[in-house]
Design a protein around this motif. Sequence first.
Motif, PDB file in Angstrom:
ATOM      1  N   GLU A  58       0.308   3.654   3.436  1.00 55.52           N
ATOM      2  CA  GLU A  58       1.716   4.017   3.796  1.00 55.52           C
ATOM      3  C   GLU A  58       2.926   3.453   2.993  1.00 55.52           C
ATOM      4  N   ARG A  59       4.373   4.116   3.745  1.00 50.59           N
ATOM      5  CA  ARG A  59       4.688   3.088   2.714  1.00 50.59           C
ATOM      6  C   ARG A  59       5.645   2.736   4.311  1.00 50.59           C
ATOM      7  N   SER A  75       1.720  -5.927   3.951  1.00 52.85           N
ATOM      8  CA  SER A  75       1.544  -5.820   2.680  1.00 52.85           C
ATOM      9  C   SER A  75       0.346  -5.948   2.671  1.00 52.85           C
ATOM     10  N   PHE A  80       2.911  -0.345   0.285  1.00 51.13           N
ATOM     11  CA  PHE A  80       3.710  -0.732  -0.537  1.00 51.13           C
ATOM     12  C   PHE A  80       4.884  -1.272   1.256  1.00 51.13           C
ATOM     13  N   ARG A 106       4.391  -4.187  -4.827  1.00 52.46           N
ATOM     14  CA  ARG A 106       4.257  -4.240  -3.127  1.00 52.46           C
ATOM     15  C   ARG A 106       4.853  -4.206  -2.586  1.00 52.46           C
ATOM     16  N   SER A 123      12.362   8.196   2.577  1.00 53.54           N
ATOM     17  CA  SER A 123      11.401   6.797   1.956  1.00 53.54           C
ATOM     18  C   SER A 123      10.187   6.737   2.600  1.00 53.54           C
ATOM     19  N   PHE A 124      10.517   5.888   4.024  1.00 56.63           N
ATOM     20  CA  PHE A 124       9.192   5.369   4.649  1.00 56.63           C
ATOM     21  C   PHE A 124       8.472   6.170   5.714  1.00 56.63           C
ATOM     22  N   ASP A 125       7.130   5.512   5.217  1.00 53.99           N
ATOM     23  CA  ASP A 125       6.323   6.573   6.704  1.00 53.99           C
ATOM     24  C   ASP A 125       6.597   6.199   8.983  1.00 53.99           C
TER      25      ASP A 125
END
Length: 215
Positions: A58-59, A75, A80, A106, A123-125
Amino acid sequence: MHQGSPPRLVAGSKMPGWMRHFGRPEGLLGAIAGRLMAWKNRGRSLSVLELVDPRPGERILEIGFGPGVDIHRVSRIAAFVAGVDRSEVMLRQARRRNAEAIRAGRVELHAGEACSLAFPDGSFDKAFSINSAQFWPEPFAVTRELHRVLEPGGRLVLAVQPRSSGANARTSQETAVELAALLRASGFQDVTPELRPAGGVPIACAIATKASILD
């Protein structure tokens, strides 16, 4: 679609004046505040991170990362992690704490305002913020930005532990409802207010999801 004016987060107006320094730590006192946060907030952070539930691949984005302790925790699991904080003092502390992960690509940390995020749409989960929302000058602008940078189906967790004089479980419940109303007004769905134990005044949380493309 939400009609009328979006709700404003008023929790910040109830906090003691000295607490406002934690919203944007500066100088020597800011550095001390960062070290205090890193040492004192472990239990609260772990409780909220159970709701974030970071997973491999996951981001994840954190708003208001402070000394960078939760960036470090997340992290170690996620692929990331990015963070944005208003304080240059906190940025320096967080970069030192996460130096190895930054070198490995990371972790990415920025000083800036959360109402204007330097990330593309979707951009993110997941995204989260712990004890930062009460300091946002324009909460609705921030939550709309968070909605933008999350991918469809992405998860957002906001958490605030009330610090006003006389704060109690009822204060936390009212704050959780307030956070949930803000997220609904910002376009999130499946919004749930929740209280988390914190060895004192409960942590007010709101968990929400950005609608998936198929919804």
